[in-house]
Design a protein around this motif. Sequence first.
Motif, PDB file in Angstrom:
ATOM      1  N   THR A 158      62.631  73.428  35.079  1.00 43.47           N
ATOM      2  CA  THR A 158      61.719  72.518  35.254  1.00 43.47           C
ATOM      3  C   THR A 158      60.535  72.445  34.258  1.00 43.47           C
ATOM      4  OG1 THR A 158      59.343  71.802  36.236  1.00 43.47           O
ATOM      5  CG2 THR A 158      60.065  74.186  36.221  1.00 43.47           C
ATOM      6  N   GLN A 187      53.393  69.206  34.916  1.00 45.69           N
ATOM      7  CA  GLN A 187      54.791  68.883  34.800  1.00 45.69           C
ATOM      8  C   GLN A 187      55.338  67.955  35.098  1.00 45.69           C
ATOM      9  OE1 GLN A 187      55.629  70.711  39.067  1.00 45.69           O
ATOM     10  NE2 GLN A 187      57.487  71.747  38.849  1.00 45.69           N
ATOM     11  N   LYS A 217      61.029  67.601  36.730  1.00 47.58           N
ATOM     12  CA  LYS A 217      61.390  68.764  37.999  1.00 47.58           C
ATOM     13  C   LYS A 217      62.903  69.383  38.188  1.00 47.58           C
ATOM     14  CE  LYS A 217      59.029  66.882  41.292  1.00 47.58           C
ATOM     15  NZ  LYS A 217      57.568  67.210  42.186  1.00 47.58           N
ATOM     16  N   LEU A 261      65.172  71.419  39.341  1.00 44.92           N
ATOM     17  CA  LEU A 261      64.617  72.563  40.276  1.00 44.92           C
ATOM     18  C   LEU A 261      66.072  72.226  41.430  1.00 44.92           C
ATOM     19  CD1 LEU A 261      60.719  72.415  40.891  1.00 44.92           C
ATOM     20  CD2 LEU A 261      62.771  74.149  39.625  1.00 44.92           C
TER      21      LEU A 261
END
Lengths: 110, 117
Positions: free
Chosen positions: B47, B54, B57, B60
Amino acid sequence: SQQGEEDPQALSIQEGENATMNCSYKTSINNLQWYRQNSGRGLVHLILIRSNEREKHSGRLRVTLDTSKKSSSLLITASRAADTASYFCATPEYGNKLVFGAGTILRVKS
Amino acid sequence: GAGVSQSPRYKVAKRGQDVALRCDPISGHVSLFWYQQALGQGPEFLTYFQNEAQLDKSGLPSDRFFAERPEGSVSTLKIQRTQQEDSAVYLCASSLVTGTSGTNEQFFGPGTRLTVL
């Protein structure tokens, strides 16, 4: 997923010899970077070569880039025991995240 | 020191336990990245933050993984209900700013080695 592959997977040489590692990648790139990783210092940036460059030098390091073959090589001249480490090539994807190869483990014997 | 620091350096967790891994980036670095490195492999992207946002991501591996950077500085990677396959070294990196060409050097921390029993 990994961007490409480095070869050889492992390389063992004598101190003073040159070491050459190769990296292949899959997608178009803006630049390619080489990193070194050892237990003492973690992952350290060595050198960056841009897509419009064919060769770049930094001290005992020489990097070449062939965008037509989607490959790069890292040459370490006059190797030292302290060069013992894993070496990774990495390319930025979408401008930020780095995509690394699986690495070459280099052992320099004194 | 002036580098990226991570804590703890080593973490052993029992399967099912929650863990939190901390990253202190270099002061003033806008971008922060988390990578996962399995034994014998290269790091794989998890990420990315720009300040507190953010922005990516996509790496993930499951919804058990959660990362935050609430004030745009320190970041925490949290793994809930850890599994054995989560065993890896988790690397944090920071850079001054990230442009579209990706030419800014990323500075890596020493990593946290997570072992899930």
